[in-house]
Design an enzyme around this catalytic site. Structure first.
Site, PDB file in Angstrom:
ATOM      1  N   ASN A  99      91.604  50.146  89.566  1.00  0.00           N
ATOM      2  CA  ASN A  99      91.435  49.720  88.180  1.00  0.00           C
ATOM      3  C   ASN A  99      91.081  48.247  88.029  1.00  0.00           C
ATOM      4  O   ASN A  99      90.380  47.875  87.089  1.00  0.00           O
ATOM      5  CB  ASN A  99      92.727  50.013  87.405  1.00  0.00           C
ATOM      6  CG  ASN A  99      92.743  49.319  86.068  1.00  0.00           C
ATOM      7  OD1 ASN A  99      92.039  49.708  85.139  1.00  0.00           O
ATOM      8  ND2 ASN A  99      93.538  48.254  85.957  1.00  0.00           N
ATOM      9  N   ARG A 133      88.811  52.259 101.753  1.00  0.00           N
ATOM     10  CA  ARG A 133      88.657  52.480 103.199  1.00  0.00           C
ATOM     11  C   ARG A 133      90.005  52.654 103.870  1.00  0.00           C
ATOM     12  O   ARG A 133      90.189  53.542 104.709  1.00  0.00           O
ATOM     13  CB  ARG A 133      87.917  51.287 103.817  1.00  0.00           C
ATOM     14  CG  ARG A 133      87.679  51.402 105.321  1.00  0.00           C
ATOM     15  CD  ARG A 133      87.189  50.081 105.894  1.00  0.00           C
ATOM     16  NE  ARG A 133      88.220  49.045 105.818  1.00  0.00           N
ATOM     17  CZ  ARG A 133      88.010  47.769 106.108  1.00  0.00           C
ATOM     18  NH1 ARG A 133      86.815  47.354 106.466  1.00  0.00           N
ATOM     19  NH2 ARG A 133      89.006  46.884 106.009  1.00  0.00           N
ATOM     20  N   TYR A 165      77.737  41.684  85.593  1.00  0.00           N
ATOM     21  CA  TYR A 165      78.773  42.699  85.420  1.00  0.00           C
ATOM     22  C   TYR A 165      78.198  44.098  85.600  1.00  0.00           C
ATOM     23  O   TYR A 165      78.771  44.925  86.329  1.00  0.00           O
ATOM     24  CB  TYR A 165      79.408  42.562  84.033  1.00  0.00           C
ATOM     25  CG  TYR A 165      80.466  43.603  83.756  1.00  0.00           C
ATOM     26  CD1 TYR A 165      81.643  43.636  84.491  1.00  0.00           C
ATOM     27  CD2 TYR A 165      80.290  44.561  82.760  1.00  0.00           C
ATOM     28  CE1 TYR A 165      82.623  44.581  84.251  1.00  0.00           C
ATOM     29  CE2 TYR A 165      81.257  45.512  82.506  1.00  0.00           C
ATOM     30  CZ  TYR A 165      82.426  45.520  83.252  1.00  0.00           C
ATOM     31  OH  TYR A 165      83.381  46.474  83.014  1.00  0.00           O
ATOM     32  N   LYS A 169      79.133  47.068  88.443  1.00  0.00           N
ATOM     33  CA  LYS A 169      79.572  48.417  88.081  1.00  0.00           C
ATOM     34  C   LYS A 169      78.550  49.476  88.511  1.00  0.00           C
ATOM     35  O   LYS A 169      78.945  50.609  88.847  1.00  0.00           O
ATOM     36  CB  LYS A 169      79.832  48.499  86.569  1.00  0.00           C
ATOM     37  CG  LYS A 169      81.072  47.735  86.126  1.00  0.00           C
ATOM     38  CD  LYS A 169      82.353  48.304  86.743  1.00  0.00           C
ATOM     39  CE  LYS A 169      83.597  47.662  86.181  1.00  0.00           C
ATOM     40  NZ  LYS A 169      84.851  48.232  86.728  1.00  0.00           N
TER      41      LYS A 169
END
Length: 270
Positions: A99, A133, A165, A169
């Site tokens: 998050n 990972r 940004y 994303k």
């Protein structure tokens, strides 16, 4: 999720969930919902005092085990070491919610700040790569788990001033899709949550503390809230194991795209 007589959701009680960026906003709201569902929690963020306060509240309210780990997602070595450093009872992570993330400024292509670019790329993308990972190794060994990456409409649409940004994303979206391809055939599900306009500390951070400018982003709207998005996460997590919610794009009712937004409250004042 509330059970229906016609459909039985997955009970995630007792699962171990790791939530990054849990000191506020989406992460905090997700932690609350996971605790309510009976999960054991690992919550991370930079602000240790906020994490400890949240830990106390969750334990008092739901009597669940909560482990706090202060973590700067830009410190990729520390991110990599987190899973192995967890207490034994928290090491078998079932749910990973990536998050932690942020936006900084709306600079143009001609004046991008490179430090801002590095911060966004390291926080929004590279930290997810590193933490996933390390966590997915255990998930693969146990052949179970759910990875939830908190993306954005900015991962689907680019817009003026959003080059840095949106770029971070978009990279996260590509990585999430590739991860789902790699894990197909296992019992590990991969979900991307893509919120639109949601009022949290996000815009305050983007505009570096300018509250007036941050509030103007949501003027005239009933924007999404952190509990709205936490509810979307819980929906994905609690579908039966044969159901994988690959992507969830979520707008408030006055939004149709990254840039197509009606502002009915503002219009009604005119």
């Amino acid at each position: 999720m509330q059970a229906s007589a016609l459909y039985t959701p997955l009970d995630i009680r007792g699962q171990i969930a790791l939530v990054t960026g849990a000191s506020s906003g989406f992460g905090e709201a997700i932690a609350w919902r996971l605790a309510e569902a009976g999960c054991k929690l690992i919550i991370t963020a930079r602000r240790l005092d906020r994490l400890q306060q949240l830990q106390q509240q969750l334990v008092e309210k739901y009597q669940v085990a909560v482990h706090v780990a202060q973590l700067d997602m830009r410190d990729l070595d520390a991110v990599a070491q987190l899973p192995a450093s967890l207490p034994e009872e928290f090491q078998e992570v079932d749910i990973l919610v990536n998050n932690a993330g942020l936006a900084l400024s709306l600079s143009s292509v001609a004046d991008h700040d490179i430090e801002d670019a590095k911060t966004m790329i390291e926080t929004n993308f590279l930290s997810v790569v590193v933490l996933t990972r390390e966590v997915v190794k255990g998930m693969m060994a146990r052949n179970r788990g759910h990875i939830v990456n908190m993306s954005s409409i900015a991962g689907i649409e680019a817009y003026k001033g959003g080059g840095l940004y949106c770029g971070s994303k978009h990279a996260l979206e590509a990585y999430t899709t590739a991860t789902r391809h790699e894990l197909v055939g296992t019992n590990i599900r991969v979900t991307s949550i893509q919120p639109g306009a949601a009022k949290t500390e996000f815009s305050i951070v983007r505009f570096k503390g300018d509250v007036t400018r941050a509030d103007s982003v949501y003027e005239g709207l009933d924007p999404l809230t952190a509990p709205d998005i936490a509810d979307n996460v819980m929906y994905a997590l609690t579908r039966p194991v044969h159901v994988q919610i690959a992507e969830m794009l979520v707008f408030c009712s006055s939004q149709a795209s990254a840039i197509t937004i009606a502002r009915p409250k503002a219009e009604s004042k005119q």
